[in-house]
Enzyme design. Structure first.
Site, mmCIF file in Angstrom:
data_model
loop_
_atom_site.group_PDB
_atom_site.id
_atom_site.type_symbol
_atom_site.label_atom_id
_atom_site.label_comp_id
_atom_site.label_asym_id
_atom_site.label_seq_id
_atom_site.Cartn_x
_atom_site.Cartn_y
_atom_site.Cartn_z
ATOM 1 N N ASP A 50 0.808 -1.351 0.287
ATOM 2 C CA ASP A 50 -0.246 0.096 -0.007
ATOM 3 C C ASP A 50 0.826 1.096 0.009
ATOM 4 O O ASP A 50 2.069 1.370 0.774
ATOM 5 C CB ASP A 50 -0.821 0.065 1.403
ATOM 6 N N HIS A 191 4.046 -1.976 3.401
ATOM 7 C CA HIS A 191 3.574 -0.797 3.014
ATOM 8 C C HIS A 191 5.442 -0.677 2.406
ATOM 9 O O HIS A 191 5.818 -1.035 1.930
ATOM 10 C CB HIS A 191 3.559 0.106 3.732
#
Length: 232
Positions: A50, A191
């Site tokens: 992400d 991430h």
């Protein structure tokens, strides 16, 4: 008086309809919705990232994935994709999948994820149409559900995460948070970028990735994007 009461009830109902779906970010609630959580093939682990693309951190992840001949799904923030079109194109050119993470990285309880604009940015950069949507912070409001449906996007969350956005994240902490949930059928949330330019927590994730690959390989689990996960 009765009119005011009806308005109050209507207002409360509207708020509830907007907020209640957001509880799906809670593990106990996600367990009740395996498809939304991303439970897939029992011999496969879906690797997802992400918050990118980021011109500093994302290339480092792409280099490491290429070294391990691994592919993943990148949930990109629309405004960041618009600023880094060549990086978005590189993600696609190297065989990875793109998903949407909204136009801004903001809660969708009080604002629209502006998925149409995010889709346009990705299409302009890479000529592809994403099929997945993961809301920022995993908060899936009624507004975001409606907008995802309008743009034919499938909402997807995760089964296990590394809490790798924290400033004190280390490779060991990333692994410890993931280890118990790193099983066949899992969708892993990591991430490849931070929420702010000063964030360097992504370095812990990058350092932990080889261990994740080794562990999955030792148990006969393949690692890849959501497209290969066969979510039911």
């Amino acid at each position: 008086m009765f009119s005011l009461a009806r308005q109050a009830v209507a207002g409360t109902t509207a708020v509830a309809c907007q907020v209640l779906p957001a509880a799906t970010w809670l593990p106990a609630v996600r367990d009740c919705f395996p498809r939304l959580a991303g439970v897939g093939r029992l011999d496969h682990v879906a690797l997802t990232f992400d918050d990118g693309p980021d011109p500093v951190s994302t290339p480092a992840f792409l280099d490491l994935l290429r070294a391990y001949d691994a592919r993943a799904t990148f949930f990109v923030v629309g405004e960041r994709a618009a600023r880094e079109p060549r990086l978005v194109r590189r993600i696609v050119d190297e065989g990875h999948e793109l998903g949407l993470h909204g136009w801004h990285h903001r809660y969708t309880l009080a604002t629209s994820p502006r998925l149409g604009r995010a889709m346009a940015a990705v299409a302009d950069a890479a000529g592809v149409r994403p099929i997945w949507f993961r809301p920022p912070y995993g908060v899936l409001s009624a507004t975001s559900i409606i907008e995802a449906r309008r743009h034919r996007l499938t909402p997807i969350l995760w089964t296990t995460w590394a809490k790798d956005w924290r400033a004190d994240a280390t490779a060991d902490s990333v692994w410890s948070h993931l280890e118990s949930g790193l099983v066949g059928g899992a969708t892993v949330l990591l991430h490849d970028a931070g929420n702010s330019p000063s964030s360097t927590a992504w370095r812990a994730t990058l350092e932990a990735l080889p261990r994740i690959f080794r562990d999955c390989a030792s148990r006969g689990l393949s690692v890849g994007p959501l497209a290969e996960h066969d979510i039911g």
